[in-house]
Design a protein around this motif. Sequence first.
Motif, PDB file in Angstrom:
ATOM      1  N   LEU A 187      30.337   3.403  24.329  1.00 49.02           N
ATOM      2  CA  LEU A 187      29.896   4.768  23.389  1.00 49.02           C
ATOM      3  C   LEU A 187      29.208   3.858  22.324  1.00 49.02           C
ATOM      4  N   LEU A 188      29.854   2.976  21.602  1.00 45.20           N
ATOM      5  CA  LEU A 188      29.178   2.481  20.434  1.00 45.20           C
ATOM      6  C   LEU A 188      27.534   1.829  20.723  1.00 45.20           C
ATOM      7  N   THR A 189      27.814   0.929  22.083  1.00 48.17           N
ATOM      8  CA  THR A 189      26.429   0.481  22.403  1.00 48.17           C
ATOM      9  C   THR A 189      25.528   1.454  22.916  1.00 48.17           C
ATOM     10  N   TYR A 190      25.838   2.620  23.451  1.00 48.78           N
ATOM     11  CA  TYR A 190      24.847   3.717  23.915  1.00 48.78           C
ATOM     12  C   TYR A 190      24.164   4.113  22.655  1.00 48.78           C
ATOM     13  N   ARG A 191      25.021   4.296  21.634  1.00 44.12           N
ATOM     14  CA  ARG A 191      24.487   5.004  20.463  1.00 44.12           C
ATOM     15  C   ARG A 191      23.605   3.950  19.720  1.00 44.12           C
ATOM     16  N   GLU A 192      24.086   2.803  19.698  1.00 48.74           N
ATOM     17  CA  GLU A 192      23.296   1.842  18.811  1.00 48.74           C
ATOM     18  C   GLU A 192      21.772   1.736  19.476  1.00 48.74           C
ATOM     19  N   VAL A 193      21.648   2.045  20.742  1.00 48.62           N
ATOM     20  CA  VAL A 193      20.322   1.986  21.567  1.00 48.62           C
ATOM     21  C   VAL A 193      19.632   3.523  21.332  1.00 48.62           C
ATOM     22  N   ARG A 194      20.281   4.647  21.245  1.00 51.79           N
ATOM     23  CA  ARG A 194      19.910   5.728  21.404  1.00 51.79           C
ATOM     24  C   ARG A 194      20.287   6.395  20.058  1.00 51.79           C
ATOM     25  N   TYR A 195      20.107   5.939  18.908  1.00 49.37           N
ATOM     26  CA  TYR A 195      20.472   6.546  17.691  1.00 49.37           C
ATOM     27  C   TYR A 195      19.360   7.693  17.362  1.00 49.37           C
ATOM     28  N   ASP A 196      20.147   8.926  16.831  1.00 50.33           N
ATOM     29  CA  ASP A 196      19.139  10.037  16.757  1.00 50.33           C
ATOM     30  C   ASP A 196      19.333  10.466  15.211  1.00 50.33           C
ATOM     31  N   ILE A 197      19.604   9.639  14.584  1.00 47.18           N
ATOM     32  CA  ILE A 197      19.565  10.128  13.009  1.00 47.18           C
ATOM     33  C   ILE A 197      18.547   9.289  12.101  1.00 47.18           C
ATOM     34  N   ASP A 198      17.827   9.971  11.341  1.00 50.05           N
ATOM     35  CA  ASP A 198      16.801   9.224  10.666  1.00 50.05           C
ATOM     36  C   ASP A 198      17.496   8.740   9.544  1.00 50.05           C
ATOM     37  N   LEU A 199      18.289   7.661   9.453  1.00 45.63           N
ATOM     38  CA  LEU A 199      19.076   7.109   8.529  1.00 45.63           C
ATOM     39  C   LEU A 199      18.526   6.367   7.438  1.00 45.63           C
ATOM     40  N   ARG A 200      18.433   6.849   6.012  1.00 43.30           N
ATOM     41  CA  ARG A 200      18.138   5.728   5.157  1.00 43.30           C
ATOM     42  C   ARG A 200      19.160   5.245   4.244  1.00 43.30           C
ATOM     43  N   ARG A 201      19.989   5.429   4.206  1.00 37.92           N
ATOM     44  CA  ARG A 201      21.174   4.705   3.216  1.00 37.92           C
ATOM     45  C   ARG A 201      22.419   4.998   3.620  1.00 37.92           C
ATOM     46  N   ILE A 202      23.390   4.028   3.412  1.00 41.19           N
ATOM     47  CA  ILE A 202      24.980   4.005   3.535  1.00 41.19           C
ATOM     48  C   ILE A 202      25.464   3.814   2.332  1.00 41.19           C
ATOM     49  N   ALA A 203      26.436   4.793   1.994  1.00 44.32           N
ATOM     50  CA  ALA A 203      27.218   4.173   0.508  1.00 44.32           C
ATOM     51  C   ALA A 203      28.359   5.197   0.627  1.00 44.32           C
ATOM     52  N   VAL A 204      29.408   4.336  -0.003  1.00 47.28           N
ATOM     53  CA  VAL A 204      30.833   5.133  -0.287  1.00 47.28           C
ATOM     54  C   VAL A 204      30.887   5.516  -1.642  1.00 47.28           C
ATOM     55  N   HIS A 205      31.261   6.990  -1.707  1.00 47.55           N
ATOM     56  CA  HIS A 205      31.403   7.887  -2.937  1.00 47.55           C
ATOM     57  C   HIS A 205      32.880   8.334  -2.946  1.00 47.55           C
ATOM     58  N   ASP A 206      33.595   8.243  -3.885  1.00 45.20           N
ATOM     59  CA  ASP A 206      34.813   8.852  -3.861  1.00 45.20           C
ATOM     60  C   ASP A 206      35.637   8.689  -2.594  1.00 45.20           C
ATOM     61  N   GLY A 207      35.632   7.698  -1.988  1.00 40.00           N
ATOM     62  CA  GLY A 207      36.404   7.627  -0.693  1.00 40.00           C
ATOM     63  C   GLY A 207      35.913   8.242   0.448  1.00 40.00           C
TER      64      GLY A 207
END
Length: 293
Positions: A59-79
């Motif tokens: 699953l993770l390998t498939y998603r890693e190659v076929r990622y469909d979100i235009d992601l710009r930042r990853i951060a933790v806020h309030d857990g």
Amino acid sequence: MKCAGCLDAPVYPPEERVDTVYCNRDCQKVHWSVHKAHCRTLGSRKKLLRVAVILKVALLTYREVRYDIDLRRIAVHDGVLCLYQNQRPATTRCRRGRFPAHLTSNNAHREAALANNQCTTAMALLGRLTRKLLKGVTSTINILDVQIGKPTTRTKLVPGPDASNCPHTVLKVKLSGNEAWIIDTAGCQYGFEEVLVPFETYMTEKSCTIASAPAPYDATETKDLDYFSTLPFMNKTKAQRGDREQERRARMHFAEFVSIHVSRDIINGSVAEFERNCDRFARDLTAHMLALT
């Protein structure tokens, strides 16, 4: 000496001992008639654990190659692990490509971003692979929707809908002897590290409630896409229909890999051999999916 068939088998009841130790091979041979039934039970568990690990890798390998979100930042806020995206309108086609690994060096965050809202995809995508790897292991496989009451970490798309009340889909697997296990390939979106957990332990530790009755696991790679094609709100635009057909093509490409390149031998061997098998599986699957034009 430890019995190789029992080595590294997961524990089912908390008080159980799973390692059987002998002073030498002759001692092991004398004890085999007593030990063999339990050894076979533990061997089935070990195979189930390895299948669960391979399913998560797939699953993770498939998603890693076929990622469909235009992601710009990853951060933790309030857990909460926040996945900040550039949201696109329904009239715009989705761009699929490699996961933007530069956004995080935290492996748990990477896995959560890859698995976010993917439990339905996992059930469809992994059906053929699950049945192929578990062939020969006496088991009953059901699909089960649960409500997660106590996530370790919650993951959220920003902007995006609040998915905290959405049911989470897992596999409930019964082995001979009435052992019941949960395989949770997309649980990393809740911060869950273990991919195989005894059913009662999973339900208790995560404060789960069952959202719908278990159903036989008969999914094909495109079962969810076939259902989505019947929903009017998911078929309003040409872009939506085009995205789904693009995903359908990728799923069938994945199915080809499973049918041709995956052998049940992948779950055999020592711990070190299995780790090498997992690494090779991920590399080969990545190359196969990247070859899709």
